[in-house]
Design a protein around this motif. Structure first.
Motif, short mmCIF file in Angstrom:
data_model
loop_
_atom_site.label_atom_id
_atom_site.label_comp_id
_atom_site.label_asym_id
_atom_site.label_seq_id
_atom_site.Cartn_x
_atom_site.Cartn_y
_atom_site.Cartn_z
N VAL A 142 0.83 -1.20 0.00
CA VAL A 142 0.00 0.00 0.00
C VAL A 142 0.86 1.25 0.00
O VAL A 142 0.54 2.25 -0.67
CB VAL A 142 -0.98 -0.03 1.19
CG1 VAL A 142 -0.26 0.08 2.54
CG2 VAL A 142 -2.03 1.07 1.06
N ARG A 143 1.98 1.24 0.72
CA ARG A 143 2.89 2.39 0.71
C ARG A 143 3.53 2.55 -0.67
O ARG A 143 3.68 3.67 -1.17
CB ARG A 143 3.97 2.19 1.78
CG ARG A 143 4.99 3.31 1.86
CD ARG A 143 4.43 4.59 2.43
NE ARG A 143 3.95 4.41 3.79
CZ ARG A 143 3.58 5.41 4.58
NH1 ARG A 143 3.62 6.64 4.14
NH2 ARG A 143 3.16 5.17 5.82
N ALA A 146 0.95 4.08 -3.01
CA ALA A 146 0.74 5.48 -2.69
C ALA A 146 1.86 6.37 -3.23
O ALA A 146 1.61 7.44 -3.79
CB ALA A 146 0.62 5.65 -1.17
N GLU A 147 3.10 5.90 -3.10
CA GLU A 147 4.22 6.72 -3.55
C GLU A 147 4.37 6.72 -5.06
O GLU A 147 4.82 7.72 -5.64
CB GLU A 147 5.50 6.23 -2.86
CG GLU A 147 5.48 6.48 -1.35
CD GLU A 147 6.74 6.05 -0.64
OE1 GLU A 147 7.56 5.33 -1.25
OE2 GLU A 147 6.91 6.43 0.54
N GLU A 174 -7.64 -0.91 1.72
CA GLU A 174 -6.34 -0.25 1.58
C GLU A 174 -6.39 0.79 0.48
O GLU A 174 -5.74 1.85 0.58
CB GLU A 174 -5.25 -1.29 1.32
CG GLU A 174 -4.91 -2.12 2.56
CD GLU A 174 -3.94 -3.24 2.26
OE1 GLU A 174 -3.04 -3.48 3.09
OE2 GLU A 174 -4.07 -3.88 1.19
N SER A 177 -7.63 3.86 1.86
CA SER A 177 -6.70 4.49 2.81
C SER A 177 -5.60 5.29 2.12
O SER A 177 -4.86 6.02 2.78
CB SER A 177 -6.05 3.43 3.70
OG SER A 177 -5.05 2.69 2.99
N LEU A 178 -5.47 5.17 0.81
CA LEU A 178 -4.38 5.82 0.09
C LEU A 178 -4.38 7.34 0.24
O LEU A 178 -3.32 7.95 0.44
CB LEU A 178 -4.41 5.44 -1.39
CG LEU A 178 -4.02 3.99 -1.71
CD1 LEU A 178 -4.23 3.70 -3.19
CD2 LEU A 178 -2.57 3.72 -1.33
N LEU A 181 -2.52 8.46 3.26
CA LEU A 181 -1.08 8.26 3.17
C LEU A 181 -0.41 9.34 2.32
O LEU A 181 0.78 9.63 2.51
CB LEU A 181 -0.76 6.89 2.57
CG LEU A 181 -1.12 5.66 3.41
CD1 LEU A 181 -0.84 4.38 2.62
CD2 LEU A 181 -0.33 5.65 4.70
N MET A 182 -1.18 9.92 1.39
CA MET A 182 -0.61 10.91 0.48
C MET A 182 -0.89 12.34 0.90
O MET A 182 -0.47 13.27 0.21
CB MET A 182 -1.19 10.68 -0.93
CG MET A 182 -0.90 9.31 -1.50
SD MET A 182 -1.52 9.12 -3.20
CE MET A 182 -3.29 9.34 -2.95
N VAL A 188 -1.17 15.01 -5.02
CA VAL A 188 -2.22 14.25 -4.35
C VAL A 188 -3.59 14.48 -5.00
O VAL A 188 -4.43 13.57 -5.03
CB VAL A 188 -2.26 14.57 -2.84
CG1 VAL A 188 -2.69 16.01 -2.59
CG2 VAL A 188 -3.17 13.60 -2.11
N ARG A 192 -5.87 11.35 -6.29
CA ARG A 192 -7.22 11.01 -5.83
C ARG A 192 -8.13 10.66 -7.01
O ARG A 192 -8.98 9.77 -6.92
CB ARG A 192 -7.82 12.18 -5.04
CG ARG A 192 -7.22 12.39 -3.66
CD ARG A 192 -8.13 13.27 -2.82
NE ARG A 192 -7.47 13.71 -1.61
CZ ARG A 192 -6.98 14.92 -1.42
NH1 ARG A 192 -7.07 15.83 -2.38
NH2 ARG A 192 -6.40 15.24 -0.28
N ILE A 195 -7.40 7.12 -8.15
CA ILE A 195 -7.99 6.14 -7.24
C ILE A 195 -9.46 5.93 -7.58
O ILE A 195 -9.97 4.81 -7.57
CB ILE A 195 -7.81 6.59 -5.78
CG1 ILE A 195 -6.33 6.58 -5.40
CG2 ILE A 195 -8.60 5.71 -4.82
CD1 ILE A 195 -6.02 7.29 -4.10
#
Length: 311
Positions: A142-143, A146-147, A174, A177-178, A181-182, A188, A192, A195
């Motif tokens: 997930v990290r 996100a990155e 998850e 949840s991104l 994290l961002m 970002v 979004r 996503i």
């Protein structure tokens, strides 16, 4: 003999790879290490890491190189970004062969990377943001996602999200949840949007690109992996993208999955069943996705033709 056992034990835990520092700690001298490399007993993989077991091939060789690059940079190093996605089995973006490794800022500044394939990033991650794959410290799935989507353009970003969902690397929870994290990171707002477009039913980056071309062209499919059954409930086939009202299916034909003789045979029999059931089948390949207007225009014409026949 004892040092041989020690170094082999270290190598066994690290996929056949040891660092120069580990070899020195096991009792080998610098001269002995250089001789082992010179005579081909050990193979240098990076600045100060060696493969001491028989050479791996294919994916195993790639994993050994990643492991060597990370190990050679010390205990704080870990794989990130595209390399982390590769280790997690996430697809959807082009691979360059570069190995992306992160070190905390205080450690990265004095680090010297002589390997042109290694890209060093000044990134720091908490322990809960890391895991281990094949003996390589790496950011969690997930990290990693996100990155990466903060750095990728829309099509590869949505494709890697689709891949991570479809392969079960990240869950729907998850995915949601991104954004947290961002938060506060550059890119970002666009991320979004990526996503929101993700769909775990897409089975390949080509399917994702085909879907996005249709969306951008105003002919959004209303179903992915659409099942077509006859009046008795018998499954005639599953289409990659579907427009139910127009009885239209679009297939994204990747080179590898559809190239084998059995796959070609099955594709043709399935298409014949669907055609006899009254469905129109369109087929698209990767080059078709490179022209923005091509796929939506073909889909639109097919839907228009179907509508005229019904009227």
């Amino acid at each position: 003999m004892e040092r041989q056992q020690v170094i082999r034990g270290v190598a066994a835990r690290q996929g056949g790879v040891v660092t120069r520092q580990q070899a020195l700690g096991a009792g080998f001298s610098r001269h002995e290490i250089d001789n082992l490399v010179a005579f081909g007993r050990w193979r240098r993989l990076s600045r100060a890491a060696y493969l001491i077991e028989p050479a791996a091939t294919g994916g195993g060789q790639r994993l050994s190189r990643i492991r060597a690059a990370v190990l050679s940079l010390g205990p704080h190093a870990h794989a990130v970004l595209a390399t982390a996605a590769e280790l997690h089995g996430i697809g959807g973006f082009s691979r360059t062969g570069a190995i992306h490794v992160a070190l905390p800022g205080r450690v990265a500044r004095p680090a010297r990377v002589k390997e042109p394939a290694v890209v060093l990033h000044q990134l720091e991650h908490a322990a809960e943001a890391l895991t281990v794959i094949g003996g390589v410290p790496v950011t969690t799935a997930v990290r990693t996602v996100a990155e990466l989507i903060l750095r990728e353009r829309r099509y590869p970003a949505v494709a890697l999200l689709d891949s991570a969902l479809n392969r079960g690397v990240i869950s729907e929870d998850e995915l949601l949840s991104l954004p947290a994290l961002m938060r506060g990171r550059r890119g970002v707002v666009a991320a979004r949007g990526y996503i929101a477009e993700a769909n775990g039913l897409a089975q390949s980056p080509l399917e994702t690109r085909t879907r996005l071309r249709c969306v951008d062209g105003g002919v959004r499919p209303d179903a992915l992996q659409i099942e077509v059954r006859d009046s008795d409930g018998y499954l005639l086939g599953i289409g990659d993208l579907g427009w139910r009202a127009g009885r239209l299916i679009a297939e994204a034909d990747g080179r590898t999955p559809h190239a084998a003789p059995d796959a070609l045979f099955n594709d043709r029999r399935r298409q014949n069943r669907l055609t006899n059931a009254g469905w129109t089948i369109l087929r698209f390949t990767w080059p078709d996705t490179l022209t923005p207007d091509y796929i939506p225009s073909v889909v639109r014409r097919a839907l228009t033709t179907r509508a005229l026949r019904r009227s």
